[in-house]
Structure formats: C-alpha cells, structure tokens
Enzyme design. Sequence first.
Site, PDB file in Angstrom:
ATOM      1  N   SER A 156       3.408  -1.974  10.384  1.00 50.19           N
ATOM      2  CA  SER A 156       4.860  -1.983  10.578  1.00 50.19           C
ATOM      3  C   SER A 156       5.546  -3.283  10.153  1.00 50.19           C
ATOM      4  CB  SER A 156       5.213  -1.632  12.031  1.00 50.19           C
ATOM      5  OG  SER A 156       4.792  -0.308  12.327  1.00 50.19           O
TER       6      SER A 156
ATOM      7  N   GLY B  75       2.855  -1.066   4.289  1.00 45.85           N
ATOM      8  CA  GLY B  75       2.814   0.346   3.926  1.00 45.85           C
ATOM      9  C   GLY B  75       4.215   0.868   3.671  1.00 45.85           C
ATOM     10  N   GLY B  76       4.799   1.520   4.679  1.00 45.64           N
ATOM     11  CA  GLY B  76       6.105   2.176   4.553  1.00 45.64           C
ATOM     12  C   GLY B  76       7.174   1.353   3.844  1.00 45.64           C
TER      13      GLY B  76
ATOM     14  N   HIS C 290      -9.637   1.165   5.057  1.00 41.58           N
ATOM     15  CA  HIS C 290      -8.353   1.432   5.725  1.00 41.58           C
ATOM     16  C   HIS C 290      -8.571   2.449   6.855  1.00 41.58           C
ATOM     17  CE1 HIS C 290      -4.253   2.662   6.466  1.00 41.58           C
ATOM     18  NE2 HIS C 290      -3.873   1.561   5.850  1.00 41.58           N
TER      19      HIS C 290
ATOM     20  N   GLU D 240      -6.919   4.898   7.833  1.00 44.52           N
ATOM     21  CA  GLU D 240      -6.684   6.305   7.475  1.00 44.52           C
ATOM     22  C   GLU D 240      -7.915   6.897   6.780  1.00 44.52           C
ATOM     23  OE1 GLU D 240      -3.019   5.670   5.333  1.00 44.52           O
ATOM     24  OE2 GLU D 240      -2.049   5.136   7.220  1.00 44.52           O
TER      25      GLU D 240
ATOM     26  N   ASN E   3       0.873  -1.181   0.000  1.00 47.22           N
ATOM     27  CA  ASN E   3       0.000   0.000   0.000  1.00 47.22           C
ATOM     28  C   ASN E   3       0.903   1.222   0.000  1.00 47.22           C
ATOM     29  OD1 ASN E   3      -1.792   2.051   0.513  1.00 47.22           O
ATOM     30  ND2 ASN E   3      -2.258   1.419   2.624  1.00 47.22           N
ATOM     31  N   TRP E   4       0.995   1.864  -1.151  1.00 49.66           N
ATOM     32  CA  TRP E   4       1.905   3.021  -1.263  1.00 49.66           C
ATOM     33  C   TRP E   4       1.339   4.294  -0.649  1.00 49.66           C
ATOM     34  CZ3 TRP E   4       3.969   2.685  -7.040  1.00 49.66           C
ATOM     35  CH2 TRP E   4       4.854   1.599  -7.122  1.00 49.66           C
ATOM     36  N   LYS E   5       0.063   4.273  -0.308  1.00 47.79           N
ATOM     37  CA  LYS E   5      -0.598   5.479   0.223  1.00 47.79           C
ATOM     38  C   LYS E   5      -0.378   6.644  -0.762  1.00 47.79           C
ATOM     39  CE  LYS E   5      -0.099   3.435   4.720  1.00 47.79           C
ATOM     40  NZ  LYS E   5      -0.053   3.558   6.162  1.00 47.79           N
TER      41      LYS E   5
ATOM     42  N   GLY F 135       2.421   2.367  10.791  1.00 47.40           N
ATOM     43  CA  GLY F 135       3.389   3.455  10.629  1.00 47.40           C
ATOM     44  C   GLY F 135       4.106   3.843  11.914  1.00 47.40           C
TER      45      GLY F 135
ATOM     46  N   GLU G 104      -5.368  -4.868  10.782  1.00 49.40           N
ATOM     47  CA  GLU G 104      -4.328  -3.855  11.000  1.00 49.40           C
ATOM     48  C   GLU G 104      -4.614  -3.114  12.299  1.00 49.40           C
ATOM     49  OE1 GLU G 104      -2.331  -2.495   7.147  1.00 49.40           O
ATOM     50  OE2 GLU G 104      -4.255  -1.483   7.206  1.00 49.40           O
TER      51      GLU G 104
END
Length: 239
Positions: free
Chosen positions: A201, A222-223, A91, A93, A8-10, A165, A159
């Site tokens: 993470s 993600g990151g 998600h 966010e 997930n590149w956001k 993150g 999640e």
Amino acid sequence: MSKLIIANWKMNNTISDALNFAKYLKKHAKKQKSMVVCPPSTMLYEFSKSVKGVCSVGAQNCHYENSGAFTGEISPAMAKDAGAEYVLVGHSERRKNFNEDNEIISKKIASALKAGLKVIFCVGETLEEKNKYKSVLKKQILEGLKLANNLENVIIAYEPIWAIGTGKVATLADIEKVHLYIKGLIEENFGTEIKVIYGGSVKPSNSEEILELADVDGVLVGGASLIAEDFVKIVESRG
Ligand code: PGA
C-alpha cells in the site's frame, strides 16, 4: 545511496498502456532515484526498448529451469533476453495462488542469479503471524537463499501480506524494526550487507515518510504504480 523505486504491475495493462507509461516517464521523471518497472512478460520486450536509459525493467516471475517442457513458463534467460535486468521472486501472491514454497523459491533465486538477473526476493508475514514475524521471516529468508552463492544481486522486499492491496500500511516504527531485523539476520548468516525495500500500500501520500527511514532502501509499489503520475510522484518524493 540512491533509493530504489520498483513498480509491480501484476496482471494489468496492455502493450499500448505500457508504451504510454514509458512516454510519461521519459518526459516527467527526473532521475534522482533508480526506477525499475516489472510489467507482465508479454510487454517486457517492447517496454524495455522504450525505456532504455530511463528506467530498468524486471520480470514478475520466472521458472527455475532454463528451457524445456514447461508449457506456459518463461525461463530466467528468456526474461533477460526480453530486456529484464531484475526478476521478482517469492511474491506472496505466487506463494498463495501458485503454491510456491521456499524450496521452489530457492531454486528460482539461484537460477535467476546464475542467468545474470538481479533478484527482488519478497518475504512477509500474515496478520496472524504478526507477533512472530521474526521466526516467519527467518524461515522464508534462510530457506529461500539456501542455494544462492552470492547475495550481491539480491534485494529483499519486505511486504507484510496484510498490507498488500489493502490500504493498510505498517507503521514507520514497525517498518524500521523489521528492516533492521532482516539486515541483522543477513549479516549474521552471510556476513554481508543487503538492501531491504518495503512494499504494501505504498502511494504518493505515504512514500515520503517511508523512504525517509534510514533502513528503507526503496519501495515496491503495486496498485499505485499503474498510474504513471502517481509512480512519478513516488519517485520524486524526498527520502
Ligand atoms: P500494493 O502491492 O502496493 O498494491 O499494496 C504491493 C505488491 O504486491 O508488491
């Protein structure tokens, strides 16, 4: 069964970053696991063309209507048209920053499934809710799946919000416990099995131990998915 590694590149990267990532993936990722990359929608078309046969592509969001006066939105059919096979829905966010509640999420899931997309349905509890995770997840899951008539194309991503993150990962025992709870809940309410993947993470240094857990069917990253080398390391970890 091959485990699923989802990136997930956001709201990160440009089209040229995406094409470089695709080039690296093609050269270095051996195909022992299924990969899905969810770039921003501006890159869906170019990216999906460039990774054909190497990995699947997903959208990070979609509206529940198929077309119309919804400035700034993209529909499930449009995401599919641009090359997406999957879509992330629910998600944390989006729940937090865009006020998406379970009702909106349930409409999005139903409409994405109807359009032929596979849904990665994200759920998770906050730190304060950690000791009542069962009731929190039960509500998110049952309300979110209210309008879905078939779960064949649904994957649940667990999640924990406090792990996204932050560098804080749930313990292996907690991951296993929650995944078993979710699988039991789905079996009890829908009489079917479901894939449950973990997110929060995940990075090359912890992906192996997480992926080796029996009830973890994959990871949502993600990151660490922004760096092609790290993503490939995760894809190539045992488990
Ligand atoms: P993270 O994000 O890997 O950066 O914690 C996971 C996610 O939001 O899906």
